[in-house]
Design an enzyme around this catalytic site. Structure first.
Site, PDB file in Angstrom:
ATOM      1  CE  LYS A   1      -0.822   4.989  -5.762  1.00  0.00           C
ATOM      2  NZ  LYS A   1       0.261   4.123  -5.342  1.00  0.00           N
TER       3      LYS A   1
ATOM      4  NE  ARG B   1      -1.205   3.285 -10.805  1.00  0.00           N
ATOM      5  CZ  ARG B   1      -1.721   2.255 -10.147  1.00  0.00           C
ATOM      6  NH1 ARG B   1      -2.757   1.612 -10.639  1.00  0.00           N
ATOM      7  NH2 ARG B   1      -1.191   1.851  -9.017  1.00  0.00           N
TER       8      ARG B   1
ATOM      9  CG  HIS C   1      12.771   3.505  -9.280  1.00  0.00           C
ATOM     10  ND1 HIS C   1      11.629   3.329 -10.038  1.00  0.00           N
ATOM     11  CD2 HIS C   1      12.385   3.307  -7.991  1.00  0.00           C
ATOM     12  CE1 HIS C   1      10.612   3.039  -9.238  1.00  0.00           C
ATOM     13  NE2 HIS C   1      11.036   3.032  -7.996  1.00  0.00           N
TER      14      HIS C   1
HETATM   15  N1  LIG Z   1       2.597  -0.948  -4.465  1.00  0.00           N
HETATM   16  C1  LIG Z   1       2.863   0.331  -4.642  1.00  0.00           C
HETATM   17  O1  LIG Z   1       2.129   1.045  -5.328  1.00  0.00           O
HETATM   18  C2  LIG Z   1       4.040   0.922  -3.959  1.00  0.00           C
HETATM   19  C3  LIG Z   1       4.199   2.314  -3.934  1.00  0.00           C
HETATM   20  C4  LIG Z   1       5.290   2.840  -3.236  1.00  0.00           C
HETATM   21  C5  LIG Z   1       6.198   1.996  -2.612  1.00  0.00           C
HETATM   22  N2  LIG Z   1       6.011   0.644  -2.662  1.00  0.00           N
HETATM   23  C6  LIG Z   1       6.948  -0.271  -2.007  1.00  0.00           C
HETATM   24  O2  LIG Z   1       6.921  -0.031  -0.608  1.00  0.00           O
HETATM   25  C7  LIG Z   1       8.159  -0.483  -0.056  1.00  0.00           C
HETATM   26  C8  LIG Z   1       8.641   0.522   0.972  1.00  0.00           C
HETATM   27  O3  LIG Z   1       7.669   0.616   1.980  1.00  0.00           O
HETATM   28  P1  LIG Z   1       8.039   1.199   3.428  1.00  0.00           P
HETATM   29  O4  LIG Z   1       8.788   2.438   3.273  1.00  0.00           O
HETATM   30  O5  LIG Z   1       6.790   1.172   4.195  1.00  0.00           O
HETATM   31  O6  LIG Z   1       9.106   0.125   3.967  1.00  0.00           O
HETATM   32  P2  LIG Z   1       8.990  -1.075   5.009  1.00  0.00           P
HETATM   33  O7  LIG Z   1       7.796  -1.890   4.777  1.00  0.00           O
HETATM   34  O8  LIG Z   1      10.302  -1.755   4.968  1.00  0.00           O
HETATM   35  O9  LIG Z   1       8.815  -0.330   6.423  1.00  0.00           O
HETATM   36  C9  LIG Z   1       9.844   0.497   6.912  1.00  0.00           C
HETATM   37  C10 LIG Z   1      10.328   0.024   8.293  1.00  0.00           C
HETATM   38  O10 LIG Z   1       9.368   0.389   9.293  1.00  0.00           O
HETATM   39  C11 LIG Z   1       9.032  -0.763  10.089  1.00  0.00           C
HETATM   40  N3  LIG Z   1       7.683  -0.497  10.561  1.00  0.00           N
HETATM   41  C12 LIG Z   1       6.526  -0.627   9.867  1.00  0.00           C
HETATM   42  N4  LIG Z   1       5.509  -0.068  10.553  1.00  0.00           N
HETATM   43  C13 LIG Z   1       6.020   0.398  11.716  1.00  0.00           C
HETATM   44  C14 LIG Z   1       5.468   1.097  12.833  1.00  0.00           C
HETATM   45  N5  LIG Z   1       4.184   1.492  12.855  1.00  0.00           N
HETATM   46  N6  LIG Z   1       6.292   1.411  13.854  1.00  0.00           N
HETATM   47  C15 LIG Z   1       7.603   1.078  13.813  1.00  0.00           C
HETATM   48  N7  LIG Z   1       8.182   0.463  12.768  1.00  0.00           N
HETATM   49  C16 LIG Z   1       7.402   0.120  11.744  1.00  0.00           C
HETATM   50  C17 LIG Z   1       9.250  -1.916   9.163  1.00  0.00           C
HETATM   51  O11 LIG Z   1       9.450  -3.113   9.856  1.00  0.00           O
HETATM   52  C18 LIG Z   1      10.504  -1.472   8.417  1.00  0.00           C
HETATM   53  O12 LIG Z   1      11.643  -1.709   9.212  1.00  0.00           O
HETATM   54  C19 LIG Z   1       9.102  -0.659  -1.217  1.00  0.00           C
HETATM   55  O13 LIG Z   1       9.308  -2.021  -1.433  1.00  0.00           O
HETATM   56  C20 LIG Z   1       8.367  -0.042  -2.390  1.00  0.00           C
HETATM   57  O14 LIG Z   1       8.680  -0.667  -3.616  1.00  0.00           O
HETATM   58  C21 LIG Z   1       4.960   0.109  -3.318  1.00  0.00           C
END
Ligand SMILES: NC(=O)c1ccc[n+]([C@@H]2O[C@H](COP(=O)([O-])OP(=O)(O)OC[C@H]3O[C@@H](n4cnc5c(N)ncnc54)[C@H](O)[C@@H]3O)[C@@H](O)[C@H]2O)c1
Ligand SMILES: [Zn+2]
Length: 363
Positions: free
Chosen positions: A223, A237, A248
């Site tokens: 990445k 990118r 999506h």
């Molecule tokens: N900025 C970017 O380039 C980019 C790229 C990909 C995804 N995203 C965004 O990321 C988001 C999804 O992220 P995600 O999948 O991490 O979701 P999330 O942040 O909701 O985390 C998933 C779940 O895991 C829990 N959690 C976090 N760390 C934990 C741990 N170590 N142990 C136990 N539970 C834990 C959280 O509370 C949540 O319930 C989306 O909003 C997406 O749009 C952004």
């Protein structure tokens, strides 16, 4: 242990590094006060160690509820108001401790608070480690769609402590694996094979003591290399969008009952099928993706309760269409993407998409 230095900031992937956050932050983003932003799951598990390493007296902490539905302008207001009430000024560094939701939201807070203060990512989910914490995209969702209001704001450092993945619930672990698979497809057959090896021993990896550092570091390298020359997504990118145009659409049509990684898994298979149908990808590409998804326990087709035509319709609102045709990032084979001479995206006729969607719909 891995340190990736392809960008203007370092990405540290290291078991136990939570306790080093303070030292690492002071090197690049020392501040008078630290705003530690987290959520109700990551906070109780890990915030104390981060706080301790920063020096508890210089830290204010704020916690949001957990889940995508919290990535809102309302929480941006709540957090910035709370930080103003804390008396924080320009000499503040924002630290995001959590998954992609916390990272995107806290990053947007950092991008806008006092017109922008330094920002540090401490990702705690696999998805955030391999993908969301790298690249500087921040933002919030709105009722009109995901990520529609935001800013580019690069972190000063990213600290990924792979030990914290042991507490991650398996569905979220699987969801993160989808993005790792994507990185293999778009850039490296060797990395793809590494992911397959991990996937073969999924049961041992989930919640186990095995070290996921090589898997995370491999994804981060890919990445970081892709975004290094194209911070604002003018060209290459775009290949990171593989699986995401239809993914999506599926995610949105499911009303977010599918996790992001599940939707992206489905999107990758569909888009690889499109590429094969257009004779862009060598045949068998979609099947190789399907095989690894099956090992991981991710879906490889849209749930039958989703209407294929509604999914197709939804692709029009997610991405800009060119001459009425939606653009896709498509593979040539595992490890290589098409479109080097056409800006890395390819316009696809609705008819092709419709055929692929209806074929996947039929059992
Ligand atoms: N900025 C970017 O380039 C980019 C790229 C990909 C995804 N995203 C965004 O990321 C988001 C999804 O992220 P995600 O999948 O991490 O979701 P999330 O942040 O909701 O985390 C998933 C779940 O895991 C829990 N959690 C976090 N760390 C934990 C741990 N170590 N142990 C136990 N539970 C834990 C959280 O509370 C949540 O319930 C989306 O909003 C997406 O749009 C952004
Ligand atoms: Zn994604």
């Amino acid at each position: 242990v891995a340190t990736i230095e392809l960008l203007t900031y370092r990405i540290i992937v290291e078991p136990g590094s939570l306790d080093r956050v303070g030292d690492l932050v002071r090197e690049v983003a020392a501040a008078h006060r630290y705003a530690l932003l987290t959520d109700e799951r990551a906070g109780p598990l890990y915030a104390a160690r981060v706080r301790e390493s920063l020096g508890a007296e210089s830290v204010v902490m704020h916690q949001i509820r957990s889940g995508e539905s919290e990535k809102t302008r309302e929480n941006w207001i709540a957090l910035t108001d709370a930080m103003l009430a804390d008396g924080l000024g320009r000499d503040t560094t924002v630290i995001a401790l959590g998954g992609g939701v916390v990272g995107d939201l806290a990053g947007f807070v950092a991008a806008t608070f006092m017109r922008g203060v330094p920002f540090v990512q401490v990702p705690t989910t696999l998805l955030a480690m391999v993908d969301a914490s790298v690249g500087g995209k921040t933002g919030v969702d709105t009722p009109a769609g995901k990520n529609l209001v935001g800013a580019f704001h690069q972190p000063a450092v990213v600290v990924a402590d792979t030990d914290v993945l042991r507490t991650l619930p398996p569905p979220h672990f699987r969801s993160g694996m989808a993005e790792a698979i994507k990185h293999g497809v778009i850039a490296s057959v060797d990395y793809f094979d590494e992911v397959v090896t991990v996937a073969r021993s999924m049961e041992r990896w989930v919640g186990s003591a095995l070290d996921l550092t090589p898997l995370v570091a491999g994804s981060v390298r890919i990445k970081a290399a892709v975004v290094a020359d194209d911070e604002r997504e003018a060209g290459r990118r775009k290949i990171l969008n593989f699986g995401h145009t239809l993914g999506h659409a599926v995610e949105s049509c499911s009303e977010y009952t599918l996790l992001h990684g599940q939707a992206i898994a489905i999107g990758m298979v569909l888009e690889a099928e499109i590429a094969e149908r257009m004779s862009i990808a060598s045949s068998g590409t979609a099947n190789r993706i399907r095989d690894v998804l099956d090992l991981v326990g991710l879906p490889d087709r849209p749930p039958s309760w989703l209407d294929p035509d509604q999914i197709l319709e939804r692709t029009r609102t997610d991405k800009k269409a060119r001459g009425g045709r939606v653009e896709y990032a498509l593979p040539i084979r595992i490890g290589a993407m098409a479109g080097a001479t056409s800006g890395w995206s390819i316009a696809v006729d609705d008819d092709v998409v419709r055929t692929v969607l209806h074929t996947a719909h039929a059992p």
